[in-house]
Motif scaffolding. Structure first.
Motif, PDB file in Angstrom:
ATOM      1  N   GLY A   1      63.038  -4.803 -67.571  1.00  0.00           N
ATOM      2  CA  GLY A   1      63.780  -4.406 -66.382  1.00  0.00           C
ATOM      3  C   GLY A   1      64.410  -3.030 -66.455  1.00  0.00           C
ATOM      4  O   GLY A   1      65.287  -2.707 -65.651  1.00  0.00           O
ATOM      5  N   LEU A   2      63.957  -2.196 -67.390  1.00  0.00           N
ATOM      6  CA  LEU A   2      64.533  -0.855 -67.535  1.00  0.00           C
ATOM      7  C   LEU A   2      63.862   0.166 -66.629  1.00  0.00           C
ATOM      8  O   LEU A   2      64.368   1.266 -66.442  1.00  0.00           O
ATOM      9  CB  LEU A   2      64.438  -0.397 -68.994  1.00  0.00           C
ATOM     10  CG  LEU A   2      65.192  -1.261 -70.010  1.00  0.00           C
ATOM     11  CD1 LEU A   2      65.040  -0.696 -71.415  1.00  0.00           C
ATOM     12  CD2 LEU A   2      66.663  -1.367 -69.635  1.00  0.00           C
TER      13      LEU A   2
ATOM     14  N   LYS B   1      71.550  -1.191 -65.673  1.00  0.00           N
ATOM     15  CA  LYS B   1      70.415  -0.841 -66.537  1.00  0.00           C
ATOM     16  C   LYS B   1      70.899  -0.250 -67.863  1.00  0.00           C
ATOM     17  O   LYS B   1      70.297  -0.491 -68.913  1.00  0.00           O
ATOM     18  CB  LYS B   1      69.484   0.133 -65.815  1.00  0.00           C
ATOM     19  CG  LYS B   1      68.670  -0.516 -64.709  1.00  0.00           C
ATOM     20  CD  LYS B   1      67.647   0.448 -64.111  1.00  0.00           C
ATOM     21  CE  LYS B   1      66.806  -0.242 -63.055  1.00  0.00           C
ATOM     22  NZ  LYS B   1      65.805   0.669 -62.450  1.00  0.00           N
ATOM     23  N   LYS B   2      71.952   0.533 -67.824  1.00  0.00           N
ATOM     24  CA  LYS B   2      72.508   1.076 -69.066  1.00  0.00           C
ATOM     25  C   LYS B   2      73.028  -0.044 -69.960  1.00  0.00           C
ATOM     26  O   LYS B   2      72.846  -0.011 -71.181  1.00  0.00           O
ATOM     27  CB  LYS B   2      73.636   2.072 -68.750  1.00  0.00           C
ATOM     28  CG  LYS B   2      73.161   3.409 -68.211  1.00  0.00           C
ATOM     29  CD  LYS B   2      74.336   4.356 -67.984  1.00  0.00           C
ATOM     30  CE  LYS B   2      73.861   5.723 -67.525  1.00  0.00           C
ATOM     31  NZ  LYS B   2      75.001   6.651 -67.303  1.00  0.00           N
ATOM     32  N   LYS B   3      73.670  -1.027 -69.360  1.00  0.00           N
ATOM     33  CA  LYS B   3      74.172  -2.172 -70.127  1.00  0.00           C
ATOM     34  C   LYS B   3      73.015  -2.940 -70.744  1.00  0.00           C
ATOM     35  O   LYS B   3      73.058  -3.324 -71.922  1.00  0.00           O
ATOM     36  CB  LYS B   3      74.990  -3.084 -69.213  1.00  0.00           C
ATOM     37  CG  LYS B   3      75.624  -4.272 -69.928  1.00  0.00           C
ATOM     38  CD  LYS B   3      76.477  -5.090 -68.967  1.00  0.00           C
ATOM     39  CE  LYS B   3      77.105  -6.272 -69.683  1.00  0.00           C
ATOM     40  NZ  LYS B   3      77.958  -7.080 -68.753  1.00  0.00           N
ATOM     41  N   GLN B   4      71.951  -3.144 -69.972  1.00  0.00           N
ATOM     42  CA  GLN B   4      70.761  -3.812 -70.480  1.00  0.00           C
ATOM     43  C   GLN B   4      70.131  -2.999 -71.611  1.00  0.00           C
ATOM     44  O   GLN B   4      69.718  -3.554 -72.642  1.00  0.00           O
ATOM     45  CB  GLN B   4      69.752  -4.014 -69.349  1.00  0.00           C
ATOM     46  CG  GLN B   4      68.355  -4.464 -69.769  1.00  0.00           C
ATOM     47  CD  GLN B   4      68.298  -5.917 -70.227  1.00  0.00           C
ATOM     48  OE1 GLN B   4      69.326  -6.552 -70.441  1.00  0.00           O
ATOM     49  NE2 GLN B   4      67.095  -6.438 -70.382  1.00  0.00           N
ATOM     50  N   ALA B   5      70.064  -1.689 -71.438  1.00  0.00           N
ATOM     51  CA  ALA B   5      69.456  -0.822 -72.453  1.00  0.00           C
ATOM     52  C   ALA B   5      70.227  -0.897 -73.766  1.00  0.00           C
ATOM     53  O   ALA B   5      69.624  -0.919 -74.846  1.00  0.00           O
ATOM     54  CB  ALA B   5      69.410   0.623 -71.952  1.00  0.00           C
TER      55      ALA B   5
ATOM     56  N   LEU C   1      64.317 -12.350 -76.283  1.00  0.00           N
ATOM     57  CA  LEU C   1      64.085 -13.351 -75.244  1.00  0.00           C
ATOM     58  C   LEU C   1      65.326 -13.624 -74.391  1.00  0.00           C
ATOM     59  O   LEU C   1      65.241 -13.722 -73.174  1.00  0.00           O
ATOM     60  CB  LEU C   1      63.586 -14.662 -75.870  1.00  0.00           C
ATOM     61  CG  LEU C   1      63.305 -15.805 -74.885  1.00  0.00           C
ATOM     62  CD1 LEU C   1      62.266 -15.384 -73.850  1.00  0.00           C
ATOM     63  CD2 LEU C   1      62.850 -17.055 -75.632  1.00  0.00           C
ATOM     64  N   LYS C   2      66.489 -13.730 -75.012  1.00  0.00           N
ATOM     65  CA  LYS C   2      67.700 -14.084 -74.280  1.00  0.00           C
ATOM     66  C   LYS C   2      68.126 -13.030 -73.272  1.00  0.00           C
ATOM     67  O   LYS C   2      68.857 -13.334 -72.323  1.00  0.00           O
ATOM     68  CB  LYS C   2      68.845 -14.366 -75.263  1.00  0.00           C
ATOM     69  CG  LYS C   2      68.675 -15.653 -76.056  1.00  0.00           C
ATOM     70  CD  LYS C   2      69.882 -15.917 -76.940  1.00  0.00           C
ATOM     71  CE  LYS C   2      69.730 -17.223 -77.711  1.00  0.00           C
ATOM     72  NZ  LYS C   2      70.913 -17.489 -78.580  1.00  0.00           N
ATOM     73  N   ILE C   3      67.683 -11.799 -73.480  1.00  0.00           N
ATOM     74  CA  ILE C   3      68.087 -10.733 -72.551  1.00  0.00           C
ATOM     75  C   ILE C   3      66.896 -10.189 -71.763  1.00  0.00           C
ATOM     76  O   ILE C   3      67.056  -9.253 -70.980  1.00  0.00           O
ATOM     77  CB  ILE C   3      68.777  -9.575 -73.296  1.00  0.00           C
ATOM     78  CG1 ILE C   3      67.815  -8.922 -74.298  1.00  0.00           C
ATOM     79  CG2 ILE C   3      70.054 -10.041 -73.976  1.00  0.00           C
ATOM     80  CD1 ILE C   3      68.306  -7.584 -74.829  1.00  0.00           C
ATOM     81  N   CYS C   4      65.722 -10.768 -71.946  1.00  0.00           N
ATOM     82  CA  CYS C   4      64.520 -10.252 -71.290  1.00  0.00           C
ATOM     83  C   CYS C   4      64.242 -11.018 -69.997  1.00  0.00           C
ATOM     84  O   CYS C   4      63.998 -12.230 -70.042  1.00  0.00           O
ATOM     85  CB  CYS C   4      63.311 -10.349 -72.216  1.00  0.00           C
ATOM     86  SG  CYS C   4      61.782  -9.701 -71.482  1.00  0.00           S
ATOM     87  N   PRO C   5      64.256 -10.346 -68.851  1.00  0.00           N
ATOM     88  CA  PRO C   5      63.950 -11.023 -67.592  1.00  0.00           C
ATOM     89  C   PRO C   5      62.463 -11.346 -67.431  1.00  0.00           C
ATOM     90  O   PRO C   5      62.085 -12.033 -66.485  1.00  0.00           O
ATOM     91  CB  PRO C   5      64.416 -10.024 -66.527  1.00  0.00           C
ATOM     92  CG  PRO C   5      64.356  -8.702 -67.201  1.00  0.00           C
ATOM     93  CD  PRO C   5      64.689  -8.953 -68.642  1.00  0.00           C
ATOM     94  N   ARG C   6      61.644 -10.848 -68.358  1.00  0.00           N
ATOM     95  CA  ARG C   6      60.204 -11.126 -68.367  1.00  0.00           C
ATOM     96  C   ARG C   6      59.586 -10.814 -67.007  1.00  0.00           C
ATOM     97  O   ARG C   6      58.854 -11.606 -66.436  1.00  0.00           O
ATOM     98  CB  ARG C   6      59.932 -12.580 -68.759  1.00  0.00           C
ATOM     99  CG  ARG C   6      60.507 -12.958 -70.119  1.00  0.00           C
ATOM    100  CD  ARG C   6      60.296 -14.426 -70.477  1.00  0.00           C
ATOM    101  NE  ARG C   6      58.911 -14.709 -70.805  1.00  0.00           N
ATOM    102  CZ  ARG C   6      58.097 -15.409 -70.026  1.00  0.00           C
ATOM    103  NH1 ARG C   6      58.520 -15.888 -68.861  1.00  0.00           N
ATOM    104  NH2 ARG C   6      56.852 -15.645 -70.392  1.00  0.00           N
TER     105      ARG C   6
END
Length: 219
Positions: free
Chosen positions: A156-157, A8-12, A207-212
């Motif tokens: 996804g955070l 989650k930190k990497k995603q953030a 969009l490229k990093i969003c799991p929607r």
């Protein structure tokens, strides 16, 4: 979606990098000239759009520019100005109560700690975080409004719908230096692109990093 805190930190980090690039200017959408005016506007913004708040605050601040003036105003005077906003009677009561406490307890100067601010009528964590972050640059927490709640879930955070839990989740994964600007940028994003009922996913810089999370797959 992202099971570990490290994931989650990497995603953030990816999210804030893209938000910073797409929205380089991160400003509060509520019009104000002083910290007191920002606090008053934020109290009025509860369950109301910033645009509607901005339509009435020029009149409010012209008549009541500071805590002393507002503390001396009558309920009827304040209600008349904010009547076009939802829950205007309660908001007028909170505004006057806030101003009176600021004058009586803090000599007309707004306190600068979250613990003191939330003792003021109409002020919760969200409002206190807005004031401290925007007016004083103090990262006391993360502002969680409807845009931040919805989009942080999509990204996804967080998996919660509870603002207090969402704030804790975001504070755990976002760099502290991003706590203030993350909310400003996400609110702009929610109004311009990630619109609740008609998200412009194909135009989204995330969009490229969003799991929607929770949305139907793109065709």
């Amino acid at each position: 979606m992202f099971e570990s805190i490290d994931a989650k930190k990497k995603q953030a980090r990816k999210v804030v990098t893209r938000l910073r690039k797409h929205y380089p200017v991160a400003e509060c959408a509520l019009h104000h000239e002083t910290p007191f005016q920002l606090l008053a506007a934020t109290i009025l913004s509860a369950q109301c759009t910033d645009e509607r708040v901005n339509s009435v605050t020029p009149i409010l601040f012209e008549k009541f520019p500071d805590a002393e003036a507002l503390a001396a105003g009558t309920q009827a005077q304040v209600e008349k100005i904010v009547k076009s906003l939802g829950f205007f009677r309660a908001k007028a009561t909170n505004l006057r109560g806030m101003a009176q406490r600021v004058v009586e307890v803090y000599d007309g100067e707004l306190p600068r700690t979250l613990e003191e601010l939330i003792t003021l009528p109409g002020v919760g964590r969200k409002t206190a975080n807005v004031l401290l972050g925007t007016a004083y640059g103090i990262a006391s927490g993360v502002v969680v409004d409807t845009h931040v709640r919805r989009i942080s879930n999509l990204l996804g955070l967080t998996e919660s719908q509870n603002p207090d839990i969402i704030e804790r989740d975001l504070m755990a994964v976002l760099p502290k230096k991003e706590w203030i600007t993350y909310s400003h940028r996400l609110i702009h994003h929610g109004r311009q692109i990630c619109i609740a009922r008609r998200p412009k996913c194909t135009e989204c810089p995330l969009l490229k990093i969003c799991p929607r999370v929770g949305l139907d797959p793109l065709e």
